[in-house]
Design a protein around this motif. Structure first.
Motif, PDB file in Angstrom:
ATOM      1  N   UNK A 150       0.848  -1.181   0.000  1.00 60.17           N
ATOM      2  CA  UNK A 150       0.000   0.000   0.000  1.00 60.17           C
ATOM      3  C   UNK A 150       0.880   1.226   0.000  1.00 60.17           C
ATOM      4  N   UNK A 151       0.442   2.232  -0.764  1.00 58.28           N
ATOM      5  CA  UNK A 151       1.126   3.506  -0.669  1.00 58.28           C
ATOM      6  C   UNK A 151       0.544   4.238   0.510  1.00 58.28           C
ATOM      7  N   UNK A 152       1.405   4.568   1.429  1.00 59.76           N
ATOM      8  CA  UNK A 152       0.904   5.324   2.563  1.00 59.76           C
ATOM      9  C   UNK A 152       0.668   6.747   2.095  1.00 59.76           C
ATOM     10  N   UNK A 153      -0.478   7.313   2.414  1.00 60.64           N
ATOM     11  CA  UNK A 153      -0.715   8.706   2.046  1.00 60.64           C
ATOM     12  C   UNK A 153       0.346   9.588   2.692  1.00 60.64           C
ATOM     13  N   UNK A 154       0.536  10.724   2.082  1.00 58.93           N
ATOM     14  CA  UNK A 154       1.594  11.622   2.514  1.00 58.93           C
ATOM     15  C   UNK A 154       1.571  11.914   4.011  1.00 58.93           C
ATOM     16  N   UNK A 155       0.368  12.169   4.557  1.00 58.71           N
ATOM     17  CA  UNK A 155       0.322  12.587   5.963  1.00 58.71           C
ATOM     18  C   UNK A 155       0.734  11.464   6.904  1.00 58.71           C
ATOM     19  N   UNK A 212      15.040  20.636   0.986  1.00 60.65           N
ATOM     20  CA  UNK A 212      16.394  20.479   0.454  1.00 60.65           C
ATOM     21  C   UNK A 212      16.475  19.230  -0.406  1.00 60.65           C
ATOM     22  N   UNK A 213      15.874  18.150   0.086  1.00 65.21           N
ATOM     23  CA  UNK A 213      15.956  16.897  -0.662  1.00 65.21           C
ATOM     24  C   UNK A 213      14.840  16.809  -1.715  1.00 65.21           C
ATOM     25  N   UNK A 214      13.780  17.579  -1.490  1.00 65.12           N
ATOM     26  CA  UNK A 214      12.636  17.572  -2.407  1.00 65.12           C
ATOM     27  C   UNK A 214      12.039  16.188  -2.590  1.00 65.12           C
ATOM     28  N   UNK A 215      12.085  15.385  -1.558  1.00 60.23           N
ATOM     29  CA  UNK A 215      11.580  14.025  -1.724  1.00 60.23           C
ATOM     30  C   UNK A 215      10.102  13.954  -1.339  1.00 60.23           C
ATOM     31  N   UNK A 216       9.431  13.016  -1.958  1.00 64.22           N
ATOM     32  CA  UNK A 216       8.048  12.765  -1.599  1.00 64.22           C
ATOM     33  C   UNK A 216       8.047  12.037  -0.259  1.00 64.22           C
ATOM     34  N   UNK A 217       7.123  12.365   0.620  1.00 62.86           N
ATOM     35  CA  UNK A 217       7.116  11.731   1.924  1.00 62.86           C
ATOM     36  C   UNK A 217       6.277  10.453   1.961  1.00 62.86           C
ATOM     37  N   UNK A 218       5.664  10.104   0.849  1.00 66.63           N
ATOM     38  CA  UNK A 218       4.888   8.875   0.826  1.00 66.63           C
ATOM     39  C   UNK A 218       5.801   7.661   0.909  1.00 66.63           C
ATOM     40  N   UNK A 219       5.295   6.610   1.566  1.00 65.21           N
ATOM     41  CA  UNK A 219       6.076   5.373   1.658  1.00 65.21           C
ATOM     42  C   UNK A 219       5.167   4.225   1.275  1.00 65.21           C
ATOM     43  N   UNK A 220       5.754   3.076   1.020  1.00 65.56           N
ATOM     44  CA  UNK A 220       4.911   1.900   0.805  1.00 65.56           C
ATOM     45  C   UNK A 220       5.099   0.957   1.979  1.00 65.56           C
ATOM     46  N   UNK A 221       4.051   0.210   2.236  1.00 67.12           N
ATOM     47  CA  UNK A 221       4.123  -0.759   3.327  1.00 67.12           C
ATOM     48  C   UNK A 221       3.328  -1.983   2.911  1.00 67.12           C
ATOM     49  N   UNK A 222       3.828  -3.154   3.320  1.00 75.05           N
ATOM     50  CA  UNK A 222       3.113  -4.382   2.991  1.00 75.05           C
ATOM     51  C   UNK A 222       2.029  -4.652   4.019  1.00 75.05           C
ATOM     52  N   UNK A 223       0.980  -5.308   3.577  1.00 77.77           N
ATOM     53  CA  UNK A 223      -0.117  -5.634   4.480  1.00 77.77           C
ATOM     54  C   UNK A 223       0.405  -6.400   5.697  1.00 77.77           C
ATOM     55  N   UNK A 224       1.321  -7.358   5.456  1.00 76.49           N
ATOM     56  CA  UNK A 224       1.756  -8.166   6.600  1.00 76.49           C
ATOM     57  C   UNK A 224       2.522  -7.338   7.622  1.00 76.49           C
ATOM     58  N   UNK A 225       3.222  -6.313   7.130  1.00 78.78           N
ATOM     59  CA  UNK A 225       3.897  -5.430   8.078  1.00 78.78           C
ATOM     60  C   UNK A 225       2.896  -4.661   8.920  1.00 78.78           C
ATOM     61  N   UNK A 226       1.825  -4.201   8.261  1.00 81.96           N
ATOM     62  CA  UNK A 226       0.773  -3.506   9.012  1.00 81.96           C
ATOM     63  C   UNK A 226       0.223  -4.434  10.090  1.00 81.96           C
TER      64      UNK A 226
END
Lengths: 384, 237
Positions: A150-155, A212-226
């Motif tokens: 899953x893509x975690x939403x930015x927040x 400075x890094x201009x990176x997107x703060x979204x991350x991905x996570x697997x269901x099993x990790x959740x």
């Protein structure tokens, strides 16, 4: 280069957090038993293994019967936890209690017994699995729902990163304060000051990250990790409630502090010790199933490394201290992931992920050398 | 009067050391009985033998007519013997309230537990003020109050008290002895071990003098306080 390192940081921390939760749950078993008996139960890694294997068997046996993977997981957690708890109680009843009743004062005797029990359990499980399946490597079946990312939403990304980085900075701030206290003889800073310093650094980090890094703060996570995070949080919350709000919990803490006086309150210390093994064993078994869920392959010898890492975590947090075990587990998981990932970059690939174990045990050695009471050992002073 | 506690020819050993050499002792309902003697005379050992922390090699401990000396400590408590141990031994990392709750471990009726807690707080208002504080952070006097309160939470039929005035400031010593008298007025039977023989004999009905594991004198507290030998050895003149 630096950009990659920073960009990797959040997901590395998240992975570390997930691993840390597993360590934390195993570490609690070590620390609680140490609390009531002053015994390092080295067989605890095999109790964890029993849970992992029982969970695998549950998954494999019931895969065809129950279609819903979540229900299956719930059953596996329940059965894995129960099997581990039963093994833990039996180990206490058959191995440690007779030694205690004989009044052995030598601390080495129960310790060596624990190591013996550990070998015995490994080969017992190997024998059972061998007779049953003619093989003792068992694999957790994989389910599409669990593997889904899953893509975690930015927040969520922002909050997760902020929290993990905050914890990291808090530990650093604490360590800095400790150094000041140690070498400059300064009075210890208040917890609030440390939290503020950590929060400030976290804001600076987030600012740098965004601008400075201009990176997107979204991350991905697997269901099993959740699932691992949710189950672990529930277990830790439940344990905290049990230890602080129930009669059994108060009795466990009373026995840990002064078993003889506890018996003057009408508490049978043997019963409390047995309950402690039950709780620690259940947590260890659940951790075993979660471990299997994450890493799929389990076998009779799977407990050793996670077990000794969790022991490190318990020592890191201050052996005998429940909060310490949880914090130690999380810190160790994150440090290990950080080390494992960044060593490759920093040494140009000369040292890879395989060095993460060495890192964990170096931490153990340093803690034992410089701060044997653990990171929050005496400050909080709340033994089991 | 009903006999609550009786020791018959009790011999207790610590390894090779013969600590109690045939103790005979009786406590009747509603009494305060004190056990006085020098350091190492076996006062604490007598109490520990009664509450099952150490078992006698010979002789009997009878509680309300039934032998209890073979039982483990937690089952003796269940019969109704409360013990305020030497050195207070409160649980340092439990709060005042948790210390009291654990005192009522055997009581499953929540209502009764709350009632008794209220009684203890009534007896020692200081504890009520500090209910959320860790036991280990209390002063010596407060710890002693907590140790007594904790034993009262079991609502024991006899209370064994081991040197409750030890190491306390004079004001607090008076307070503790007043409390003992007050508890007795409320109907508690008490077996009190004390080094402060003067105070102990003032509050008690009867007394026993213990010397190197043997009872050398016994009788009504007033008579003991008048006894020349007792005066010389324990009352400082």
């Amino acid at each position: 280069m630096l950009e990659i390192l920073i960009q990797l940081l959040p997901s590395v921390l998240l992975e570390g957090l997930i691993l840390g939760f597993v360590y934390a749950m195993i570490a609690l078993g070590y620390t609680m038993v140490y609390g009531v008996l002053e015994l390092i139960n080295f067989a605890h890694s095999e109790i964890f293994m029993a849970g992992a294997v029982a969970g695998a068997e549950t998954f494999i046996l019931l895969k065809g019967v129950i279609a819903n993977p979540f229900l299956l997981l719930a059953l596996a957690l329940l059965i894995g936890g129960t099997v581990a708890a039963v093994v833990a109680i039996l180990v206490e009843r058959l191995a440690y209690r007779p030694l205690r009743k004989r009044g052995t004062t030598n601390r080495l005797v129960p310790l060596i017994t624990a190591i013996g029990v550990s070998f015995f359990l490994q080969d017992l499980v190997r024998l059972i699995e061998g007779l049953w399946h003619n093989a003792f490597y068992r694999r957790y079946p994989s389910f599409a729902v669990f593997e889904a990312t899953y893509n975690l939403p930015n927040w969520i990304g922002v909050i997760t990163i902020a929290l993990t980085v905050w914890v990291g900075f808090w530990v650093l701030a604490y360590f800095g304060d400790w150094l000041l206290r140690r070498f400059k003889n300064r009075a210890p800073a208040k917890g609030r000051t440390l939290s503020l310093v950590a929060a400030g650094l976290t804001l600076v980090f987030l600012f740098l990250y965004r601008h400075v890094v201009f990176a997107d703060l979204g991350m991905t996570i697997q269901m099993k990790s959740i699932l691992v995070i949710v189950v672990s949080l529930a277990m830790l919350y439940g344990l905290n409630w049990l230890v602080h709000k129930t009669k059994l919990g108060i009795a466990i803490r009373a026995v840990a502090q002064d078993a003889q006086t506890a018996s003057l309150m009408g508490i049978d210390p043997d019963v409390i010790v047995s309950r402690t093994f039950l709780i620690g064993g259940f947590l260890g078994g659940v951790a075993g199933v979660l471990f299997g869920l994450l890493y799929t392959l389990v076998h009779p010898y799977v407990g050793f490394i996670p077990g000794i890492k969790a022991f490190t975590a318990a020592v890191l947090g201050g052996i005998g201290n429940i909060t310490g075990a949880a914090v130690g587990g999380l810190v160790l998981g994150m440090l290990e992931m950080l080390g494992g990932t960044y060593l490759t970059f920093l040494t140009n690939g000369a040292m890879g992920t395989e060095y993460k174990d060495i890192l964990a045990f170096m931490i153990l050695i340093f803690i034992l050398l410089f701060r044997p009471q653990g990171i929050i050992g005496q400050q909080l002073g709340e033994k089991v | 009067m009903k006999k609550v506690l009786e020791l018959k020819n009790v011999h207790t050993y610590y390894g090779q050391i013969h600590a109690l050499k045939g103790i005979n002792l009786e406590v009747y309902e509603g009494e305060i009985v004190t056990l006085i003697g020098a350091n190492g005379a076996g006062k604490t050992t007598t109490l520990r033998t009664i509450s099952g922390m150490i078992h006698p090699k010979e002789g009997e401990v009878l509680f309300e007519g039934a032998a209890v000396h073979h039982l483990p400590a937690h089952l003796i408590v269940k019969r109704g013997i409360g013990h305020v141990p030497e050195g207070r031994r409160i649980f340092p990392r439990l709060t005042v309230e948790e210390n009291l709750e654990i005192g009522a471990f055997l009581e499953n009726d929540r209502h009764k537990v709350e009632e008794r807690k209220a009684e203890v707080f009534d007896l020692f208002p200081r504890l009520a003020e500090r209910r959320k504080q860790l036991g280990g952070t209390l002063s010596g006097g407060e710890q002693q109050m907590l140790a007594i309160g904790r034993a009262l939470m079991q609502d024991p039929r006899i209370l064994l008290m081991d040197e409750p005035s030890m190491g306390l400031a004079p004001v607090l010593v008076d307070l503790i002895f007043e409390t003992i008298a007050e508890l007795n007025n409320r109907g508690k039977t008490i077996l009190l071990v004390e080094q402060n023989a003067l105070k102990a004999l003032q509050v008690a009905h009867r007394g026993y003098v213990l010397q190197t594991g043997e009872i050398t004198l016994s009788g009504p507290a007033k008579e003991l306080a008048e006894n020349e030998e007792v005066k010389r050895a324990y009352l400082g003149g």
